[in-house]
Design an enzyme around this catalytic site. Structure first.
Site, PDB file in Angstrom:
ATOM      1  CB  SER A 238     -22.716 -39.449  20.319  1.00 41.08           C
ATOM      2  OG  SER A 238     -21.618 -38.644  20.729  1.00 41.08           O
ATOM      3  CE  LYS A 239     -21.618 -47.079  20.585  1.00 36.97           C
ATOM      4  NZ  LYS A 239     -20.975 -48.204  19.869  1.00 36.97           N
ATOM      5  NE  ARG A 240     -18.960 -36.334  19.609  1.00 40.39           N
ATOM      6  CZ  ARG A 240     -19.085 -35.059  19.949  1.00 40.39           C
ATOM      7  NH1 ARG A 240     -18.342 -34.561  20.921  1.00 40.39           N
ATOM      8  NH2 ARG A 240     -19.948 -34.286  19.320  1.00 40.39           N
TER       9      ARG A 240
END
Length: 470
Positions: A238-240
């Site tokens: 994911s983006k994180r």
């Protein structure tokens, strides 16, 4: 056989690292075998596809250096061709019109789930020839009712699917627009794709696509489904974790060569080698060596690799991206020679070009203030006269790094000081703090006029403060 691969992104968002790895593997395999890599934009999702996303994909590939040999082809420009093939399948009784309403399909699904069955279309319009007035039909492909379809996957090996488990896929919606799985089939056939390299989330689509290709009299390509990339915690990327736009890595100061080097190692290896040039990857990469297990994204490893590539790159090749990073900080840099000199002394001290640019601001902007902790530690009343004498030495001396080193060493010795005791206050005067490249190189890069000006200003301020404290 001439190898022809394709990269086929959907422009419903930015190009992320998972997509870039797929593009890289397809590109490398084509290059390794002297073939061609086709870029195809699968933009049939008219509601979510945007011109901005298409441009972002093109920009990301260009920055990464993955040039395509054909394309970009847009599926929305091929609707006439898809309709032609749909009409052919209908005429040959390999597809049919289905007039089921949404309510009927919802009821069918609910009943199957209530009975614990796998939800699937039951083929109720497969052999009907009548029509429903006022109900726009979809077109469904007549999937074989029995037998086995075998995917000889280049990564996962032999994977078998029972045709009885595959329902009749919708290939055209009720508004006449073709569906993703059908467009892919026609495109791969028309474009002569020999190897389909894509994420393993597409593996379940493959038997349906193969059956359609066989119905059209076309031999399916060789498939290679790549393992997923997970976050370091084992969760879906994911983006994180770093699943951001490829251009984000450009903005953060990564080299495309380093990012590609990192991505190729997520699922592929060549012995224990960690660092590869693009030329080495073209020579060594083989899809048969891709591991079928999922890989984990590690930002620290990427940063380490980036520093290794920065260290190995020629300074000239780093000038343009380094200049771009400086411009993002509002700095108009000087000539290429000055930037090469800065890169030479700074690249061991930074993992990215963005970090290097931040560390190098002092070369272009005199310090507005001094780190008071560094001043208290390194600037003493006893040193002020020595700094004054050093200024006189510098004013008449040669301004090259070796000459400056000799001059600093001689002044320190004449004053009974270790070189570091003299170098540190000079460093604070030039940079504002106690950290910089070697002081002789720093002075040489700044130039005589700027270097002397900063030393004069610092000495004047420190002398004034010393006088006030006395």
């Amino acid at each position: 056989m001439t190898v022809r691969t394709r990269f086929a992104p959907s422009p419903t968002g930015y190009l992320h690292i998972g997509g870039l790895r797929t593009a890289l593997f397809s590109w490398l395999y084509a290059r390794r075998h002297g073939g061609a890599c086709v870029l195809r934009v699968e933009d049939t999702d008219l509601e979510r596809s945007t011109p901005e996303a298409i441009q972002q994909i093109l920009d990301g590939l260009e920055w990464a250096g993955l040039g395509y040999d054909e394309g970009p082809y847009l599926q929305t420009q091929r609707f006439d061709r898809y309709k032609e093939i749909i009409d052919l399948l209908l005429a040959e009784d390999k597809a049919y019109l289905c007039y089921c309403t949404k309510q009927e399909l919802d009821e069918l699904r609910a009943g199957q789930m209530a009975r614990g069955e796998k939800p699937r279309y039951d083929g109720r319009w497969r052999d009907r020839k009548d029509a429903r007035v006022g109900v726009p039909p979809v077109v469904r492909f007549k999937n074989p009712l029995d037998g086995t379809i075998v995917v000889e996957d280049a990564v996962h090996g032999r994977v078998e699917f029972q045709n009885s488990e595959l329902d009749d896929l919708v290939i055209a919606r009720s508004d006449g627009s073709p569906t993703y799985n059908f467009c892919v089939v026609v495109d791969d056939m028309d474009m002569g794709i020999t190897h389909v390299i894509r994420g393993d989330d597409h593996l379940n689509n493959t038997p349906r696509q193969m059956n359609m290709l066989l119905a059209l009299g076309h031999t399916p390509p060789i498939y290679a489904h790549l393992p997923m990339i997970l976050g370091a915690d084992g969760a879906k990327l994911s983006k994180r974790h770093g699943a951001v736009s490829v251009l984000h890595y450009r903005d953060e100061g990564y080299l495309p060569e380093a990012l590609l080097n990192y991505l190729v190692r997520l699922g592929w290896s060549h012995g224990d080698q960690e660092i590869f040039t693009l030329g080495e990857l073209i020579r060594l990469f083989d899809i048969a060596d891709v591991n079928k297990s999922a890989s984990s994204f590690n930002g620290e490893k990427l940063a380490w690799l980036n520093q290794q590539h920065m260290m190995r790159a020629s300074t000239a090749s780093l000038v343009a991206p380094f200049r771009w990073q400086l411009e993002q900080r509002g700095i108009v840099a000087g000539d290429d020679g000055q930037l090469e000199s800065i890169i030479s002394v700074q690249r061991e001290r930074a993992k990215t070009l963005k970090e290097m640019a931040a560390n190098s601001e002092f070369f272009f902007r005199a310090p507005a203030s001094f780190d008071q902790k560094a001043v208290r530690k390194h600037v003493t009343a006893e040193l002020l006269p020595v700094l004054g004498q050093l200024l006189a030495d510098l004013d008449t001396g040669d301004w090259s790094a070796p000459a400056l080193h000799e001059l600093l060493t001689a002044r320190a010795a004449a004053s009974g000081l270790p070189l570091g005791k003299l170098a540190q206050p000079v460093r604070v005067a030039l940079c504002g703090g106690a950290v910089s490249p070697p002081i002789d190189a720093t002075l040489a890069i700044l130039g005589k006029e700027e270097g002397l000006s900063r030393l004069v200003n610092a000495l004047a301020e420190w002398t004034r403060l010393d006088g006030a404290s006395a």
